[in-house]
Design a protein around this motif. Structure first.
Motif, PDB file in Angstrom:
ATOM      1  N   LEU A  74      -4.780   5.686 -13.495  1.00  0.00           N
ATOM      2  CA  LEU A  74      -3.623   6.515 -13.796  1.00  0.00           C
ATOM      3  C   LEU A  74      -2.747   5.852 -14.847  1.00  0.00           C
ATOM      4  CD1 LEU A  74      -2.778   7.789 -10.256  1.00  0.00           C
ATOM      5  CD2 LEU A  74      -3.552   9.103 -12.202  1.00  0.00           C
ATOM      6  N   LEU A  97      -5.250   3.981  -9.058  1.00  0.00           N
ATOM      7  CA  LEU A  97      -3.931   3.749  -9.635  1.00  0.00           C
ATOM      8  C   LEU A  97      -4.080   3.125 -11.016  1.00  0.00           C
ATOM      9  CD1 LEU A  97      -0.969   4.004  -8.809  1.00  0.00           C
ATOM     10  CD2 LEU A  97      -1.030   1.587  -8.276  1.00  0.00           C
ATOM     11  N   LEU A 139       3.853   5.682  -5.737  1.00  0.00           N
ATOM     12  CA  LEU A 139       3.724   5.755  -7.194  1.00  0.00           C
ATOM     13  C   LEU A 139       2.671   6.792  -7.582  1.00  0.00           C
ATOM     14  CD1 LEU A 139       3.905   1.941  -8.037  1.00  0.00           C
ATOM     15  CD2 LEU A 139       5.635   3.668  -8.515  1.00  0.00           C
ATOM     16  N   MET A 140       1.617   6.858  -6.786  1.00  0.00           N
ATOM     17  CA  MET A 140       0.552   7.814  -7.079  1.00  0.00           C
ATOM     18  C   MET A 140       1.047   9.250  -6.861  1.00  0.00           C
ATOM     19  SD  MET A 140      -3.171   6.737  -6.634  1.00  0.00           S
ATOM     20  CE  MET A 140      -3.689   6.871  -4.953  1.00  0.00           C
ATOM     21  N   LEU A 162      -8.269   2.884  -3.998  1.00  0.00           N
ATOM     22  CA  LEU A 162      -6.849   3.147  -4.201  1.00  0.00           C
ATOM     23  C   LEU A 162      -6.337   2.314  -5.367  1.00  0.00           C
ATOM     24  CD1 LEU A 162      -4.518   4.679  -3.028  1.00  0.00           C
ATOM     25  CD2 LEU A 162      -3.970   2.674  -1.652  1.00  0.00           C
ATOM     26  N   THR A 175       0.838  -1.202   0.000  1.00  0.00           N
ATOM     27  CA  THR A 175       0.000   0.000   0.000  1.00  0.00           C
ATOM     28  C   THR A 175       0.875   1.255   0.000  1.00  0.00           C
ATOM     29  OG1 THR A 175      -1.562  -1.243   1.321  1.00  0.00           O
ATOM     30  CG2 THR A 175      -1.922   1.121   1.153  1.00  0.00           C
ATOM     31  N   ASP A 209      16.235   5.804  -1.492  1.00  0.00           N
ATOM     32  CA  ASP A 209      15.907   6.335  -2.817  1.00  0.00           C
ATOM     33  C   ASP A 209      16.773   5.634  -3.861  1.00  0.00           C
ATOM     34  OD1 ASP A 209      15.472   7.707  -5.130  1.00  0.00           O
ATOM     35  OD2 ASP A 209      15.666   9.701  -4.254  1.00  0.00           O
ATOM     36  N   PHE A 214       7.611  14.606 -15.797  1.00  0.00           N
ATOM     37  CA  PHE A 214       8.058  14.875 -14.448  1.00  0.00           C
ATOM     38  C   PHE A 214       8.449  16.317 -14.239  1.00  0.00           C
ATOM     39  CE2 PHE A 214       8.315  10.282 -14.333  1.00  0.00           C
ATOM     40  CZ  PHE A 214       7.449  10.131 -13.278  1.00  0.00           C
ATOM     41  N   PRO A 235       3.401  10.462 -17.660  1.00  0.00           N
ATOM     42  CA  PRO A 235       3.686  11.549 -16.725  1.00  0.00           C
ATOM     43  C   PRO A 235       4.882  12.370 -17.218  1.00  0.00           C
ATOM     44  CG  PRO A 235       4.392   9.437 -15.833  1.00  0.00           C
ATOM     45  CD  PRO A 235       3.616   9.153 -17.074  1.00  0.00           C
ATOM     46  N   ASN A 257      -9.671   0.719   0.063  1.00  0.00           N
ATOM     47  CA  ASN A 257      -8.524   0.047  -0.521  1.00  0.00           C
ATOM     48  C   ASN A 257      -8.751  -0.217  -2.000  1.00  0.00           C
ATOM     49  OD1 ASN A 257      -6.062  -1.069  -0.443  1.00  0.00           O
ATOM     50  ND2 ASN A 257      -6.466  -2.380   1.318  1.00  0.00           N
ATOM     51  N   TYR A 289       9.793  10.348  -5.729  1.00  0.00           N
ATOM     52  CA  TYR A 289       8.899   9.343  -5.155  1.00  0.00           C
ATOM     53  C   TYR A 289       9.064   7.997  -5.855  1.00  0.00           C
ATOM     54  CZ  TYR A 289       6.746  13.214  -2.700  1.00  0.00           C
ATOM     55  OH  TYR A 289       6.548  14.285  -1.885  1.00  0.00           O
ATOM     56  N   LEU A 290       9.437   8.033  -7.138  1.00  0.00           N
ATOM     57  CA  LEU A 290       9.713   6.772  -7.839  1.00  0.00           C
ATOM     58  C   LEU A 290      10.931   6.095  -7.234  1.00  0.00           C
ATOM     59  CD1 LEU A 290       9.228   7.652 -11.611  1.00  0.00           C
ATOM     60  CD2 LEU A 290       7.617   6.579 -10.051  1.00  0.00           C
ATOM     61  N   ARG A 330       4.545  -1.131 -12.916  1.00  0.00           N
ATOM     62  CA  ARG A 330       4.054   0.248 -12.820  1.00  0.00           C
ATOM     63  C   ARG A 330       5.215   1.237 -12.702  1.00  0.00           C
ATOM     64  NH1 ARG A 330       2.322   4.142 -13.588  1.00  0.00           N
ATOM     65  NH2 ARG A 330       0.985   5.562 -12.439  1.00  0.00           N
ATOM     66  N   ARG A 342       2.236   1.754  -3.472  1.00  0.00           N
ATOM     67  CA  ARG A 342       1.174   2.305  -4.323  1.00  0.00           C
ATOM     68  C   ARG A 342       1.025   3.806  -4.113  1.00  0.00           C
ATOM     69  NH1 ARG A 342      -2.161  -1.428  -6.571  1.00  0.00           N
ATOM     70  NH2 ARG A 342      -1.628  -3.472  -5.762  1.00  0.00           N
ATOM     71  N   ASN A 343       1.012   4.188  -2.838  1.00  0.00           N
ATOM     72  CA  ASN A 343       0.873   5.616  -2.519  1.00  0.00           C
ATOM     73  C   ASN A 343       2.020   6.427  -3.101  1.00  0.00           C
ATOM     74  OD1 ASN A 343      -1.544   5.943  -1.106  1.00  0.00           O
ATOM     75  ND2 ASN A 343      -0.665   4.964   0.700  1.00  0.00           N
ATOM     76  N   ALA A 388       4.089  10.254  -7.143  1.00  0.00           N
ATOM     77  CA  ALA A 388       5.014  10.574  -8.227  1.00  0.00           C
ATOM     78  C   ALA A 388       4.242  11.115  -9.416  1.00  0.00           C
ATOM     79  CB  ALA A 388       5.804   9.330  -8.625  1.00  0.00           C
ATOM     80  N   GLN A 389       3.122  10.447  -9.705  1.00  0.00           N
ATOM     81  CA  GLN A 389       2.320  10.864 -10.849  1.00  0.00           C
ATOM     82  C   GLN A 389       1.664  12.228 -10.601  1.00  0.00           C
ATOM     83  OE1 GLN A 389       1.019   8.493 -13.558  1.00  0.00           O
ATOM     84  NE2 GLN A 389       0.338  10.368 -14.531  1.00  0.00           N
ATOM     85  N   LEU A 402       3.652  -4.066  -9.235  1.00  0.00           N
ATOM     86  CA  LEU A 402       4.150  -2.760  -8.803  1.00  0.00           C
ATOM     87  C   LEU A 402       5.429  -2.399  -9.545  1.00  0.00           C
ATOM     88  CD1 LEU A 402       3.464  -3.060  -4.968  1.00  0.00           C
ATOM     89  CD2 LEU A 402       2.417  -1.426  -6.541  1.00  0.00           C
TER      90      LEU A 402
END
Lengths: 370, 371
Positions: free
Chosen positions: B12, B9, A62-63, B5, A56, B138, B20, B18, B2, A73-74, A96, A59-60, A65-66, A93
């Motif tokens: 999207l 996605l 990735l969202m 969500l 989850t 990251d 950036f 996208p 859920n 965020y990626l 994506r 997912r958040n 980032a978009q 994931l």
């Protein structure tokens, strides 16, 4: 890969050679930081968290980032994905993520893997369709859409098919369907509404219905960076550069929006256009230095329209075309080819378009199909 | 929820690609290795990345000020030291990430903290980098490095990797901590000047027959009191028993130098100075603590590192005393009146003025003199 260190050698001195300074006082604000996200509260993420919870979180990310157009965020999502145990959900994931990074081949491989274990999974199928779309493979995209089944996702399946049909010669029918779907209105989540309006706007624009496209874009322009960019493009295309400046003035942190702002300023003959173009050049150089290829479309526009360097624009548009083939990419490539007078590229693009029956009024003005 | 969500996605996925808003996370690293193994360089770290790793935004208003960055500079330097491993041949290079005060640089995607690097490698002709910044956090982060070795420039794109196993990557060995401690006392002018102020009158305690026993005893008492006090608070701060804002600690240290110097302008009993050495020593210990950098989390290794650092401080301090005392004694024995006027009184006046300047700039953030 081999080209990058050389490029970096040229760019790095410029990137890191400026002189550091001491700000004038303790109160000086150096950076306005993004809101602290719940998903980033404790890093690195504890391996003890249950996989479902970590999925989850990813997912958040990735969202985010978009929506914010922020690739950091990626990077966070990728790091967390690496620590997730192998599963079909993880493959999805990852797919994506790769799609967002414009690494479409890898994304398709992950999707094939996920669909082997979860045949008919709607998320995997939709993603697969979207990647086929981006790469200009409309027949395969339609196939993926057709495999979507189940009542719960019926609107999605319809939208998926309409979007594909709108690209391969059945624009008018598709437009009608998308308009009907968009009247579901309040029944849609905000992100769903945004997506539907953007798809509608894109199709309307290609069919030459500027009014409809404008209304679609205007209604969602504040929802994401992409939506704002799309509305700005519409304002520019319909000769409203002053409105575009107003729309974009406060969003110069985004490369995509700064590019549109510079274009609008150029139309208006404002001196700021030059400074903004220079700023964009620096940002794209910095991106190139880190080997980031997600900005080729914007870089080509910069070269073509602001820097008036048609040869460079054509090179960038070609490389972009290798990566992604949305109508906007085609339009850009055609314009760069026309600016340099490259008949070879134009012939290739004409054939490509004819094979797909791609409807696009803007393209009609640039190249004839037959 | 859920499901929403999930499908949000999903949808999207069908959006146009996208575009950036900005680039991913980068740092800019420049290193030059001299033939004798001396290493110099600079490292620019994005404030936004540092915010992710360190609690810099103290007031949590998401507006990062220069004051917040400056107060976090010790932590930033420690973080940088733990995120970069330099080796030459089989041996690790030493690396000081705080060779000069932290500064700021504007890059295309925001402001960066600029660290000055200095170090020493075993060889001057080879250098290996271990880059760990943002590892596991990251995956898109890159270190863009230019490395100059043997007069040849190499450019590298570094992706963060896990610190090598068993390397205790982030912390220095106890022996390195000893050197840290010595380095700190040698460059910590405020501590040295405090000690000097206390020791200046000592030379005048020498009786006329030239025996130095009184002076030595007095010196021993002062140094012992100072050491006991600062070791105590250094230990308490290391184990998080006490924690004071570094700005006030630094200001109090400057004030202690001022008081000690002012005190020399009139006659005083040795006992008063021993009391001052102990009392103000408590504050100086807190100042040392802020220089201690990254320590192991386990109590055992932590204690060892602390002992190493403290030993370094004491060795450095004794060396300073050993340099100063014979000289002062020699001058005071031959020209007691000159020593009193020029050594003790004028010297204390100068020290007092320097301390006053420090006090002002630490309290009011003026920039008058270095230190």
């Amino acid at each position: 890969m081999t080209r990058r260190p050389l490029l970096l050698a040229l760019l790095l001195p410029a990137l890191a050679s400026a002189t550091p300074y001491l700000p004038s006082g303790d109160g000086e604000v150096l950076e306005v930081l993004p809101a602290r996200r719940l998903v980033l509260q404790s890093l690195p993420v504890a391996a003890s968290l249950p996989p479902a919870r970590r999925e989850t979180d990813i997912r958040n990310l990735l969202m985010l980032a978009q929506r914010e157009g922020d690739p950091r965020y990626l990077g966070y999502a990728e790091a967390q994905l690496a620590q997730l145990p192998d599963s079909p959900a993880r493959a999805l994931l990852r797919a994506r993520l790769r799609q967002s990074q414009h690494r479409f081949g890898e994304a398709q491989a992950e999707l094939a893997e996920a669909l082997r274990k979860l045949p008919g999974d709607p998320e995997a199928l939709l993603l697969q369709a979207s990647i086929h779309l981006v790469r200009g493979d409309y027949d395969r995209a339609h196939e993926s859409c057709s495999r979507l089944s189940g009542l719960a996702i019926l609107p999605l399946a319809l939208a998926c098919r309409a979007q594909v049909d709108g690209l391969r010669g059945q624009g008018e029918t598709a437009l009608r369907q998308l308009r009907q779907l968009s009247t579901l209105g309040d029944g849609l989540a905000p992100d769903q509404r945004t997506w539907l309006q953007l798809a509608l706007g894109d199709l309307a624009l290609r069919l030459g219905d500027d009014e409809l496209a404008g209304a679609a874009y205007r209604s969602v322009h504040a929802n994401s960076v992409d939506a704002r960019a799309a509305y700005a493009d519409w304002l520019l295309a319909t000769g409203r550069p002053a409105a575009a400046v107003t729309l974009l003035r406060d969003f110069t942190r985004s490369d995509a929006l700064l590019l549109r702002l510079a274009l609008a300023e150029q139309r208006l003959g404002l001196p700021a256009a030059t400074a903004h173009a220079r700023e964009l050049r620096q940002r794209f150089d910095a991106l190139a230095a880190r080997g980031d290829g997600t900005h080729l479309r914007e870089a080509a526009v910069l070269a073509l329209l602001l820097e008036k360097d048609a040869a460079r624009a054509l090179d960038l548009a070609r490389r972009n075309w290798e990566q992604q083939r949305e109508p906007a990419d085609l339009l850009l490539y055609v314009r760069a080819a026309r600016a340099t007078g490259s008949q070879r590229d134009l012939a290739l693009l004409r054939d490509w378009r004819r094979a797909r029956h791609l409807q696009d009024r803007r393209l009609d003005r640039e190249i004839a199909t037959r | 929820m859920n499901t929403c969500l999930r499908y949000c996605l999903l949808l999207l996925a069908l959006l146009p690609l996208p575009s950036f808003a900005h680039k991913g996370s980068d740092s800019y690293l420049a290193l030059t290795l001299a033939p004798d193994g001396y290493l110099e360089g600079r490292w620019d770290l994005a404030l936004r990345d540092l915010d992710l790793l360190l609690p810099l935004d103290g007031d949590n208003n998401r507006r990062l000020t220069w004051g917040e960055v400056r107060r976090g500079s010790g932590a930033i330097q420690a973080l940088a030291a733990s995120a970069l491993q330099l080796r030459s041949g089989e041996q690790a290079c030493t690396l000081d990430t705080g060779a000069a005060a932290l500064a700021i640089e504007d890059h295309v995607d925001g402001r960066y903290a600029v660290l000055s690097l200095r170090g020493q490698c075993a060889h001057g002709d080879r250098l290996e980098l271990g880059y760990h910044l943002l590892y596991g956090i990251d995956a898109g982060h890159r270190g863009l490095a230019t490395v100059r070795v043997n007069g040849r420039q190499h450019t590298l794109v570094l992706a963060p990797v896990a610190p090598a196993q068993g390397q205790e990557a982030t912390t220095a060995s106890p022996w390195q901590q000893v050197r840290e401690g010595m380095h700190h006392i040698a460059t910590g002018y405020d501590h040295l000047l405090f000690l000097l102020s206390l020791l200046l009158p000592v030379a005048l305690l020498t009786p006329r027959d030239g025996r130095n026993a009184t002076a030595l005893r007095d010196t021993l008492a002062l140094v012992t009191a100072f050491t006991l006090a600062h070791s105590l608070t250094l230990a308490l701060a290391t184990f998080d028993v006490i924690r004071l804002p570094s700005r006030w600690v630094e200001a109090a240290i400057a004030a202690s130098v001022l008081v000690a110097a002012a005190h020399n302008l009139r006659e005083s009993a040795p006992r008063t100075r021993v009391l001052m050495a102990f009392g103000f020593g408590l504050i100086h210990g807190l100042g040392f603590a802020s220089m201690l950098g990254e320590l192991p989390a386990d109590p055992g290794p932590r204690l060892l590192a602390l002992l190493g650092f403290n030993a370094g401080v004491e060795i450095g301090q004794l060396l300073a005393v050993a340099l100063f005392l014979p000289l002062a004694l020699a001058v005071a024995a031959r020209h007691p009146r000159h020593y009193r006027r020029w050594g003790l009184q004028a010297g204390s006046l100068v020290i007092g003025m320097v301390a006053l300047a420090w006090l002002c700039q630490r309290l009011l953030d003026w920039r008058l003199i270095p230190g």
